[in-house]
Design a protein around this motif. Structure first.
Motif, PDB file in Angstrom:
ATOM      1  N   SER A 140       4.455   0.964   5.671  1.00 51.90           N
ATOM      2  CA  SER A 140       3.088   0.496   5.506  1.00 51.90           C
ATOM      3  C   SER A 140       3.029  -0.987   5.853  1.00 51.90           C
ATOM      4  CB  SER A 140       2.617   0.699   4.063  1.00 51.90           C
ATOM      5  OG  SER A 140       1.343   0.130   3.872  1.00 51.90           O
ATOM      6  N   GLN A 141       1.909  -1.379   6.416  1.00 47.15           N
ATOM      7  CA  GLN A 141       1.800  -2.789   6.780  1.00 47.15           C
ATOM      8  C   GLN A 141       1.653  -3.681   5.556  1.00 47.15           C
ATOM      9  OE1 GLN A 141      -0.939  -3.593   9.951  1.00 47.15           O
ATOM     10  NE2 GLN A 141      -0.913  -5.808   9.607  1.00 47.15           N
ATOM     11  N   ILE A 142       0.825  -3.263   4.567  1.00 48.80           N
ATOM     12  CA  ILE A 142       0.591  -4.181   3.454  1.00 48.80           C
ATOM     13  C   ILE A 142       0.818  -3.587   2.061  1.00 48.80           C
ATOM     14  CG2 ILE A 142      -1.026  -5.575   4.797  1.00 48.80           C
ATOM     15  CD1 ILE A 142      -3.287  -4.333   3.117  1.00 48.80           C
ATOM     16  N   ARG A 143       0.673  -2.281   1.840  1.00 50.46           N
ATOM     17  CA  ARG A 143       0.726  -1.739   0.480  1.00 50.46           C
ATOM     18  C   ARG A 143       1.317  -0.338   0.475  1.00 50.46           C
ATOM     19  NH1 ARG A 143      -0.975  -6.284  -0.098  1.00 50.46           N
ATOM     20  NH2 ARG A 143      -2.845  -7.007  -1.185  1.00 50.46           N
ATOM     21  N   GLY A 144       2.174  -0.061  -0.517  1.00 52.74           N
ATOM     22  CA  GLY A 144       2.542   1.303  -0.859  1.00 52.74           C
ATOM     23  C   GLY A 144       3.119   2.137   0.264  1.00 52.74           C
ATOM     24  N   ALA A 145       4.305   1.766   0.728  1.00 48.99           N
ATOM     25  CA  ALA A 145       4.893   2.505   1.847  1.00 48.99           C
ATOM     26  C   ALA A 145       5.227   3.948   1.476  1.00 48.99           C
ATOM     27  CB  ALA A 145       6.147   1.790   2.341  1.00 48.99           C
ATOM     28  N   GLY A 146       5.690   4.159   0.260  1.00 53.96           N
ATOM     29  CA  GLY A 146       5.968   5.520  -0.188  1.00 53.96           C
ATOM     30  C   GLY A 146       4.697   6.232  -0.610  1.00 53.96           C
ATOM     31  N   ILE A 147       4.051   5.726  -1.664  1.00 55.51           N
ATOM     32  CA  ILE A 147       2.798   6.285  -2.182  1.00 55.51           C
ATOM     33  C   ILE A 147       1.825   5.149  -2.452  1.00 55.51           C
ATOM     34  CG2 ILE A 147       1.705   7.616  -4.031  1.00 55.51           C
ATOM     35  CD1 ILE A 147       4.356   9.052  -4.465  1.00 55.51           C
ATOM     36  N   TYR A 148       0.607   5.310  -1.982  1.00 54.09           N
ATOM     37  CA  TYR A 148      -0.452   4.316  -2.196  1.00 54.09           C
ATOM     38  C   TYR A 148      -1.574   4.947  -3.006  1.00 54.09           C
ATOM     39  CZ  TYR A 148      -4.408   1.235  -1.182  1.00 54.09           C
ATOM     40  OH  TYR A 148      -5.500   0.404  -1.290  1.00 54.09           O
ATOM     41  N   CYS A 149      -1.942   4.293  -4.120  1.00 59.76           N
ATOM     42  CA  CYS A 149      -3.010   4.786  -4.997  1.00 59.76           C
ATOM     43  C   CYS A 149      -4.114   3.740  -5.100  1.00 59.76           C
ATOM     44  CB  CYS A 149      -2.474   5.070  -6.400  1.00 59.76           C
ATOM     45  SG  CYS A 149      -1.107   6.242  -6.452  1.00 59.76           S
ATOM     46  N   ASP A 150      -5.369   4.188  -5.000  1.00 60.50           N
ATOM     47  CA  ASP A 150      -6.499   3.263  -5.054  1.00 60.50           C
ATOM     48  C   ASP A 150      -7.694   3.963  -5.699  1.00 60.50           C
ATOM     49  OD1 ASP A 150      -7.967   0.958  -4.688  1.00 60.50           O
ATOM     50  OD2 ASP A 150      -8.233   1.195  -2.527  1.00 60.50           O
ATOM     51  N   ASN A 151      -8.568   3.148  -6.267  1.00 62.54           N
ATOM     52  CA  ASN A 151      -9.892   3.595  -6.722  1.00 62.54           C
ATOM     53  C   ASN A 151      -9.813   4.725  -7.750  1.00 62.54           C
ATOM     54  OD1 ASN A 151     -12.693   3.629  -6.835  1.00 62.54           O
ATOM     55  ND2 ASN A 151     -12.922   4.960  -5.056  1.00 62.54           N
ATOM     56  N   GLY A 152      -9.101   4.453  -8.845  1.00 62.91           N
ATOM     57  CA  GLY A 152      -9.101   5.376  -9.970  1.00 62.91           C
ATOM     58  C   GLY A 152      -8.203   6.586  -9.841  1.00 62.91           C
ATOM     59  N   SER A 153      -7.280   6.570  -8.926  1.00 63.37           N
ATOM     60  CA  SER A 153      -6.368   7.709  -8.765  1.00 63.37           C
ATOM     61  C   SER A 153      -5.349   7.756  -9.903  1.00 63.37           C
ATOM     62  CB  SER A 153      -5.629   7.618  -7.431  1.00 63.37           C
ATOM     63  OG  SER A 153      -6.535   7.705  -6.345  1.00 63.37           O
ATOM     64  N   ALA A 154      -4.975   8.961 -10.282  1.00 64.40           N
ATOM     65  CA  ALA A 154      -3.975   9.138 -11.340  1.00 64.40           C
ATOM     66  C   ALA A 154      -3.073  10.322 -11.008  1.00 64.40           C
ATOM     67  CB  ALA A 154      -4.649   9.325 -12.689  1.00 64.40           C
ATOM     68  N   PRO A 155      -2.362  10.266  -9.904  1.00 61.92           N
ATOM     69  CA  PRO A 155      -1.480  11.384  -9.554  1.00 61.92           C
ATOM     70  C   PRO A 155      -0.339  11.526 -10.554  1.00 61.92           C
ATOM     71  CG  PRO A 155      -1.018   9.510  -8.154  1.00 61.92           C
ATOM     72  CD  PRO A 155      -2.243   9.160  -8.942  1.00 61.92           C
ATOM     73  N   GLU A 156       0.133  12.754 -10.733  1.00 58.07           N
ATOM     74  CA  GLU A 156       1.343  13.010 -11.494  1.00 58.07           C
ATOM     75  C   GLU A 156       2.474  13.233 -10.495  1.00 58.07           C
ATOM     76  OE1 GLU A 156       1.025  15.940 -14.518  1.00 58.07           O
ATOM     77  OE2 GLU A 156      -0.878  15.152 -15.299  1.00 58.07           O
ATOM     78  N   ILE A 157       3.510  12.424 -10.612  1.00 52.11           N
ATOM     79  CA  ILE A 157       4.612  12.425  -9.649  1.00 52.11           C
ATOM     80  C   ILE A 157       5.878  12.741 -10.435  1.00 52.11           C
ATOM     81  CG2 ILE A 157       5.826  11.043  -7.921  1.00 52.11           C
ATOM     82  CD1 ILE A 157       3.157   9.216  -8.067  1.00 52.11           C
ATOM     83  N   THR A 158       6.465  13.905 -10.187  1.00 45.26           N
ATOM     84  CA  THR A 158       7.555  14.403 -11.022  1.00 45.26           C
ATOM     85  C   THR A 158       8.760  14.801 -10.166  1.00 45.26           C
ATOM     86  OG1 THR A 158       5.970  15.230 -12.661  1.00 45.26           O
ATOM     87  CG2 THR A 158       8.191  16.172 -12.709  1.00 45.26           C
ATOM     88  N   ARG A 159       9.928  14.351 -10.595  1.00 45.91           N
ATOM     89  CA  ARG A 159      11.201  14.680  -9.932  1.00 45.91           C
ATOM     90  C   ARG A 159      11.166  14.346  -8.440  1.00 45.91           C
ATOM     91  NH1 ARG A 159      10.363  19.341 -12.932  1.00 45.91           N
ATOM     92  NH2 ARG A 159      10.098  20.576 -11.027  1.00 45.91           N
ATOM     93  N   CYS A 160      10.636  13.183  -8.126  1.00 45.74           N
ATOM     94  CA  CYS A 160      10.545  12.741  -6.731  1.00 45.74           C
ATOM     95  C   CYS A 160      11.482  11.565  -6.475  1.00 45.74           C
ATOM     96  CB  CYS A 160       9.112  12.344  -6.377  1.00 45.74           C
ATOM     97  SG  CYS A 160       7.976  13.748  -6.290  1.00 45.74           S
ATOM     98  N   ASP A 161      11.879  11.425  -5.222  1.00 45.96           N
ATOM     99  CA  ASP A 161      12.773  10.348  -4.777  1.00 45.96           C
ATOM    100  C   ASP A 161      12.021   9.520  -3.743  1.00 45.96           C
ATOM    101  OD1 ASP A 161      14.714   8.720  -3.687  1.00 45.96           O
ATOM    102  OD2 ASP A 161      16.225  10.282  -3.540  1.00 45.96           O
ATOM    103  N   LEU A 162      11.735   8.255  -4.086  1.00 44.72           N
ATOM    104  CA  LEU A 162      11.070   7.323  -3.177  1.00 44.72           C
ATOM    105  C   LEU A 162      12.115   6.304  -2.751  1.00 44.72           C
ATOM    106  CD1 LEU A 162       8.821   8.556  -5.105  1.00 44.72           C
ATOM    107  CD2 LEU A 162       7.469   6.541  -4.551  1.00 44.72           C
ATOM    108  N   SER A 163      12.612   6.427  -1.525  1.00 49.12           N
ATOM    109  CA  SER A 163      13.741   5.586  -1.119  1.00 49.12           C
ATOM    110  C   SER A 163      13.606   5.128   0.327  1.00 49.12           C
ATOM    111  CB  SER A 163      15.055   6.358  -1.293  1.00 49.12           C
ATOM    112  OG  SER A 163      15.079   7.490  -0.446  1.00 49.12           O
TER     113      SER A 163
END
Length: 234
Positions: A140-163
């Motif tokens: 990503s150029q400026i934000r959240g290369a793995g996961i980007y959340c904006d504007n009230g998002s509330a994802p559930e992220i379980t047993r994930c590898d962000l590397s």
């Protein structure tokens, strides 16, 4: 008379449940639908899109859009066997239609995604359930290369590898995950490692949250992230 009314109501309820169950379907990629997006396009809420082993790239296999549907997208044999390779053409998934946790992504490696904000998965005013996924080598150029959340998002992220994800610009944020503007993602049993913010004045090599946002981390491992600025891990 009262008993009869109750019996009729119960019969109608069972009929409705039966119709709902009958309508649920499993859609197979690529044997029935050539791309992941084609499978999702044909699905209706309650359906499962089952993706066979392999590497999926090209049109229809990046910038994948659930279009607000409450469906499950799942790989046949897990993230080691099923790869979404975006080839730097765009993000992996784009959630922007008020999806909630009944929209499920399970068992994929998502790689070579790219974008101005968000490389692997983008959530804008949406809160999907992301489970058993690997997000690696996204940009990503400026934000959240793995996961980007904006504007009230509330994802559930379980047993994930962000590397090994990377943000390039000055004042970048969130190599693994970034949350802004009233977001509340929850990460459980996740690994956030070796993500990089390359620009001067950057913050939060692994995780960044700003603007009334809260990231909940439960039993997560955060290691080896790097930043030219404060907050190598968080």
């Amino acid at each position: 008379m009262k008993h009869s009314i109750q019996t009729i109501a119960l019969t109608l309820l069972i009929s409705l449940i039966s119709v709902s169950t009958l309508h649920a379907a499993v859609l197979y990629v690529p044997s029935e639908y050539p791309t992941i997006q084609a499978g999702i396009d044909s699905a209706v809420s309650g359906d499962t899109v089952l993706v066979a082993d392999g590497t999926y790239s090209g049109q229809g296999n990046y910038a994948i859009d659930f279009m607000g549907k409450a469906i499950t997208l799942v790989s046949e044999n897990g993230s080691d066997s099923c790869v979404i390779d975006c080839d730097w053409n765009g993000m992996g998934f784009n959630f922007h239609s008020s999806e909630d946790t009944s929209s499920v992504v399970q068992g994929f490696t998502i790689t070579h995604g790219s974008g101005f904000k968000g490389g692997g998965i983008v959530c804008v005013a949406s809160s999907p359930f992301i489970v058993d996924c690997v997000l690696t080598e996204n940009y990503s150029q400026i934000r959240g290369a793995g996961i980007y959340c904006d504007n009230g998002s509330a994802p559930e992220i379980t047993r994930c590898d962000l590397s090994d994800n990377r943000v390039s610009s000055i004042c970048g944020r969130g190599g693994g995950l970034h949350a802004s503007n009233n977001c509340n993602p929850v990460m459980t049993d996740c690994t956030i490692s070796n993500n990089t913010l390359a620009g001067n004045g950057s913050n939060g090599g692994g995780v960044s949250c700003v603007s009334n946002s809260t990231v909940t981390l439960v039993n997560c491992r955060i290691t080896g992230n790097s930043v030219i600025g404060p907050g190598g891990g968080v």
